[in-house]
Design a protein around this motif. Structure first.
Motif, PDB file in Angstrom:
ATOM      1  N   ALA A  56       0.867  -1.181   0.000  1.00 10.94           N
ATOM      2  CA  ALA A  56       0.000   0.000   0.000  1.00 10.94           C
ATOM      3  C   ALA A  56       0.901   1.228   0.000  1.00 10.94           C
ATOM      4  N   ALA A  57       1.123   1.799  -1.181  1.00 10.10           N
ATOM      5  CA  ALA A  57       2.048   2.924  -1.317  1.00 10.10           C
ATOM      6  C   ALA A  57       1.367   4.177  -1.837  1.00 10.10           C
ATOM      7  N   GLU A  58       0.061   4.088  -2.111  1.00  9.23           N
ATOM      8  CA  GLU A  58      -0.706   5.270  -2.502  1.00  9.23           C
ATOM      9  C   GLU A  58      -1.442   5.773  -1.258  1.00  9.23           C
ATOM     10  N   ARG A 138       1.828   6.727   9.442  1.00  7.97           N
ATOM     11  CA  ARG A 138       2.612   7.717  10.185  1.00  7.97           C
ATOM     12  C   ARG A 138       1.740   8.824  10.755  1.00  7.97           C
ATOM     13  N   MET A 139       2.271   9.457  11.797  1.00  8.31           N
ATOM     14  CA  MET A 139       1.645  10.651  12.340  1.00  8.31           C
ATOM     15  C   MET A 139       2.729  11.578  12.874  1.00  8.31           C
ATOM     16  N   HIS A 140       2.592  12.861  12.568  1.00  8.92           N
ATOM     17  CA  HIS A 140       3.478  13.878  13.129  1.00  8.92           C
ATOM     18  C   HIS A 140       2.626  14.927  13.828  1.00  8.92           C
ATOM     19  N   ALA A 141       3.035  15.326  15.010  1.00 12.68           N
ATOM     20  CA  ALA A 141       2.368  16.402  15.734  1.00 12.68           C
ATOM     21  C   ALA A 141       3.371  17.519  15.961  1.00 12.68           C
ATOM     22  N   LEU A 142       2.908  18.762  15.846  1.00 12.49           N
ATOM     23  CA  LEU A 142       3.792  19.913  15.967  1.00 12.49           C
ATOM     24  C   LEU A 142       3.078  21.001  16.755  1.00 12.49           C
ATOM     25  N   GLU A 143       3.817  21.669  17.644  1.00 10.30           N
ATOM     26  CA  GLU A 143       3.228  22.750  18.440  1.00 10.30           C
ATOM     27  C   GLU A 143       4.110  23.991  18.389  1.00 10.30           C
ATOM     28  N   GLY A 144       3.493  25.148  18.537  1.00 10.97           N
ATOM     29  CA  GLY A 144       4.226  26.404  18.533  1.00 10.97           C
ATOM     30  C   GLY A 144       3.275  27.549  18.804  1.00 10.97           C
ATOM     31  N   GLU A 283       6.462   7.819   0.600  1.00 11.59           N
ATOM     32  CA  GLU A 283       7.916   7.975   0.598  1.00 11.59           C
ATOM     33  C   GLU A 283       8.554   6.893   1.465  1.00 11.59           C
ATOM     34  N   GLY A 284       9.574   6.271   0.915  1.00  6.36           N
ATOM     35  CA  GLY A 284      10.273   5.213   1.629  1.00  6.36           C
ATOM     36  C   GLY A 284       9.678   3.832   1.464  1.00  6.36           C
ATOM     37  N   ILE A 285       8.525   3.724   0.787  1.00 10.70           N
ATOM     38  CA  ILE A 285       7.921   2.412   0.556  1.00 10.70           C
ATOM     39  C   ILE A 285       8.393   1.887  -0.790  1.00 10.70           C
TER      40      ILE A 285
END
Length: 302
Positions: A56-58, A138-144, A283-285
């Protein structure tokens, strides 16, 4: 009847179902293995498991931002066709909103309940309904002080093929005004890190070894070799400086104004970039490649 770990493992091995699904099936059927298999089949979970080895790369990246917090999640599918499916897009939208509210990692997100079910189970059931392997990858969380987002190659609002988050400190109006430009820059240039200080030391060491070897070989092959001191003190440091400027966000030339760096652009705007995240679908798969002749032979049992 007590459900043992060995029973769960046996059911998982025979059906490919997830651990929690296998345990639930055995619980619902009082430990009867055959009935548990049938239970999984009626729920479409055994069918989903058969698809779990497909690449599953899409898929789509979902982005959401609120009150100085932003999240980016990647949910993969096998084909771009499914990424355009309204049901798939709604699932991405729902899981992204849930991530913004509750989760700090993909592991936590998978276990968090959405409409009464763990997200991992929601995805598994979607596999059974839609008929393709899917993966919350994947999951990315960002705070500011301010977090700005950008979606490239948009499929629907808040989702697309590339999602970017940028965290900035400084006046909110200024941060929002230039933050989107920085996010678009990141989407285009894909920096490896914010600055030299945050770049992976192993990556820097590897690049230094490559540039050192390359410079020494080029010098040895030159009709007019330079002294080793020139190579060590000028050539190699110069190449490493170029590598760092090209691969760190603050060191890159700002695509909106290539006469200055991103760091200079931020200073001129009165803001500070404190972090970023860039997530691109697949990306990376490593995607499977099979020629037409091999595919035909496979269908004929050759």
């Amino acid at each position: 009847m007590a459900i043992t770990a060995q029973m769960v493992k046996e059911l998982r091995d025979s059906t490919g179902a997830g651990m929690m699904d296998a345990k639930k099936a055995l619980t619902e059927t009082d430990g009867n293995m055959e009935a548990a298999v049938d239970w999984l089949r009626t729920k479409g979970l055994a069918k989903a498991a058969k698809k779990s080895d497909r690449v599953a790369a899409e898929g789509l990246v979902g982005i959401a931002v609120k009150d100085g917090r932003g999240v980016a999640i990647e949910i993969n599918s096998e084909t771009d066709f499914v990424a355009k499916n309204a049901e798939f897009q709604q699932m991405v939208r729902d899981i992204t909103a849930l991530a913004l509210q509750t989760a700090d990692s993909v592991e936590v997100l998978r276990a968090t309940h959405l409409n009464g079910k763990p997200v991992e189970e929601v995805v598994t059931e979607a596999i059974a309904r839609i008929g393709e392997n899917m993966n919350l990858r994947r999951m990315h969380a960002l705070e500011g002080d301010t977090v700005v987002s950008y979606v490239h190659n948009t499929a629907a609002e808040g989702m697309g093929k590339i999602g970017v988050l940028v965290a900035l400190n400084g006046p909110k109006d200024k941060a929002e005004a230039i933050g989107r430009q920085f996010a678009m820059h990141i989407a285009a240039t894909s920096p490896l890190a914010l600055s030299e200080a945050t770049l992976d030391p192993a990556l820097v060491e590897r690049e230094l070894a490559v540039q050192t070897q390359k410079a020494m070989e080029e010098n040895a092959a030159s009709a007019k070799p330079k002294p080793d001191a020139v190579i060590q003190n000028n050539i190699i440091p110069g190449r490493m400086k170029k590598f760092l400027s090209e691969n760190t966000l603050l060191g890159q030339q700002f695509v909106i104004n290539p006469d200055i760096t991103v760091e200079q652009a931020a200073k001129e705007a009165g803001v500070e970039i404190t972090g970023f995240a860039r997530v691109a679908v697949g990306e990376g798969i490593e995607k499977e490649k099979e020629d037409f002749a091999a595919e035909v032979a496979k269908t004929r049992g050759a």
